[in-house]
Design a protein around this motif. Structure first.
Motif, PDB file in Angstrom:
ATOM      1  N   LYS A  89       2.348  -1.152   3.016  1.00 27.16           N
ATOM      2  CA  LYS A  89       2.685  -0.949   4.433  1.00 27.16           C
ATOM      3  C   LYS A  89       4.055  -1.544   4.745  1.00 27.16           C
ATOM      4  O   LYS A  89       4.898  -0.903   5.396  1.00 27.16           O
ATOM      5  N   LEU A  90       4.294  -2.767   4.293  1.00 22.76           N
ATOM      6  CA  LEU A  90       5.572  -3.427   4.546  1.00 22.76           C
ATOM      7  C   LEU A  90       6.719  -2.681   3.863  1.00 22.76           C
ATOM      8  O   LEU A  90       7.785  -2.459   4.459  1.00 22.76           O
ATOM      9  N   ALA A  91       6.519  -2.274   2.610  1.00 22.54           N
ATOM     10  CA  ALA A  91       7.571  -1.586   1.868  1.00 22.54           C
ATOM     11  C   ALA A  91       7.896  -0.230   2.493  1.00 22.54           C
ATOM     12  O   ALA A  91       9.069   0.162   2.571  1.00 22.54           O
ATOM     13  N   LEU A  92       6.884   0.489   2.923  1.00 19.98           N
ATOM     14  CA  LEU A  92       7.117   1.779   3.573  1.00 19.98           C
ATOM     15  C   LEU A  92       7.898   1.599   4.872  1.00 19.98           C
ATOM     16  O   LEU A  92       8.849   2.339   5.153  1.00 19.98           O
ATOM     17  N   GLU A  93       7.503   0.627   5.664  1.00 26.87           N
ATOM     18  CA  GLU A  93       8.202   0.378   6.926  1.00 26.87           C
ATOM     19  C   GLU A  93       9.662   0.016   6.691  1.00 26.87           C
ATOM     20  O   GLU A  93      10.553   0.483   7.412  1.00 26.87           O
ATOM     21  N   ARG A  96      11.957   2.998   6.130  1.00 23.06           N
ATOM     22  CA  ARG A  96      12.045   3.949   7.246  1.00 23.06           C
ATOM     23  C   ARG A  96      10.918   4.967   7.302  1.00 23.06           C
ATOM     24  O   ARG A  96      11.043   6.012   7.941  1.00 23.06           O
ATOM     25  N   PHE A  97       9.808   4.688   6.640  1.00 17.42           N
ATOM     26  CA  PHE A  97       8.624   5.519   6.807  1.00 17.42           C
ATOM     27  C   PHE A  97       7.970   5.169   8.147  1.00 17.42           C
ATOM     28  O   PHE A  97       7.851   3.982   8.493  1.00 17.42           O
ATOM     29  N   LEU A 153       8.238   9.810   5.943  1.00 17.91           N
ATOM     30  CA  LEU A 153       9.686   9.674   6.020  1.00 17.91           C
ATOM     31  C   LEU A 153      10.278  11.022   6.401  1.00 17.91           C
ATOM     32  O   LEU A 153      10.065  12.021   5.702  1.00 17.91           O
ATOM     33  N   SER A 154      11.017  11.073   7.498  1.00 20.21           N
ATOM     34  CA  SER A 154      11.661  12.318   7.930  1.00 20.21           C
ATOM     35  C   SER A 154      13.021  12.443   7.253  1.00 20.21           C
ATOM     36  O   SER A 154      13.828  11.514   7.301  1.00 20.21           O
TER      37      SER A 154
END
Length: 323
Positions: A89-93, A96-97, A153-154
């Motif tokens: 969760k932290l790594a994705l955030e 920019r996910f 991620l857009s």
């Protein structure tokens, strides 16, 4: 975009387990979403184009299409599902996910049925290299309720969706030295390659007789341009064959675009593309120009929603309409 690594909870594989682990032959992490430090790829697979129904709540699923990467991992011994979950969760955030779902209460996740998604995908024959493997399957019996995470991620070239299901190791996985067991799926939303099959002359005849029009997806142009690409030849040949066989038929060649960009520019572009098709049929196939009329309508006659990549792909087409 640069890939990221999950650097929290560092633990060497040798310290985590007395067992000697090794990734499945040929297995490697996705370039954007890597493994939890020290984990082993138990199984993996790639599907060039697939459709997924990703749960985003207990009652709602979101359709996602594109290239699908599936990974089954064992985290090092004593690394808990919650630790793996929060690292991801932290790594994705940080990368920019946007987090769409983050369920870290296992009984709640189970009640919402999130474990069924991993169970479905790890049970698919084509999900992993070499086909179905029982040791990679994640069941939804409820004995080992999961944690569940979805992030997106857009990107201009297509969104990336990451779906993570993490559970405690089963009684058979503990002796292998596994801590948390997790299934990671990464979906790169890219349009399906169309035009692999052209609409033949007989189908053109049948379609026009039945509905007065038929949509064609085998004629290609570069973005923003009206020059017909070489791979369009099979479809143009079939159109010419139909028109040669049906000498009394007159048709509109109608160009369609999606809604991206300015409408006025798209109207001009779709008109020029339709004219290019007429010119090709006249020049290369000797079709009487009096039988052909070019029209461009841009995005004014969609057959699907322009809100998704899949919908826009359907809307970018040429139609043959009987006059």
């Amino acid at each position: 975009m640069a890939s990221f690594s999950l650097l929290l909870g560092l633990c060497s594989l040798a310290e985590a387990s007395p067992f000697v682990w090794a990734d499945k032959a040929g297995g490697k992490d996705h370039p954007l979403v890597s493994r939890f430090q020290g984990s082993m790829i138990q199984n993996y697979g790639v599907m060039n184009f697939e459709h997924a129904e990703v749960p985003v709540s207990s009652t709602k699923k979101e359709p996602v299409e594109g290239k699908v990467f599936n990974y089954s991992y064992y985290a090092p011994k004593e690394r808990s599902p919650l630790e793996v979950f929060r690292n991801y969760k932290l790594a994705l955030e940080k990368s920019r996910f946007k987090i769409i779902v983050a369920c870290e209460d296992a009984p709640v996740c189970q009640k919402q049925g999130f474990e069924e998604y991993a169970s479905l995908w790890t049970g698919k024959t084509g999900a992993f290299a070499g086909g179905y493997n029982a040791t990679s399957a994640m069941d939804n019996s409820g004995n080992y309720p999961p944690l569940y995470l979805v992030g997106r991620l857009s990107r201009p070239e297509g969104d990336v969706t990451a779906v993570l299901t993490v559970k405690a190791p089963s009684s058979s996985e503990v002796p292998k030295g596994a801590g948390a067991v997790y299934f990671l799926q990464v979906i790169e939303s890219i349009p399906m390659q169309t035009g692999n099959v052209s609409v033949n002359a007989e189908t053109l005849k049948t379609g026009l007789a039945a509905e007065g029009k038929i949509a064609l997806y085998g004629i290609f142009f570069d973005t923003g341009k009206a020059e017909i690409k070489p791979q369009s030849t099979p479809q143009l040949d079939e159109m010419a064959k139909f028109l040669t066989q049906q000498k009394a038929v007159k048709v509109y060649i109608v160009g369609h675009t999606d809604s991206q960009g300015v409408l006025a520019a798209n109207l001009t572009l779709s008109q020029k593309r339709a004219e290019a098709i007429v010119a090709a049929l006249v020049k290369h196939h000797k079709i009487d120009p009096a039988r052909l009329s070019a029209k461009g309508v841009a995005s004014l006659a969609p057959v699907a929603s322009n809100a998704s990549d899949a919908g826009r792909e359907k809307n970018r087409r040429v139609e043959l309409i009987e006059q």
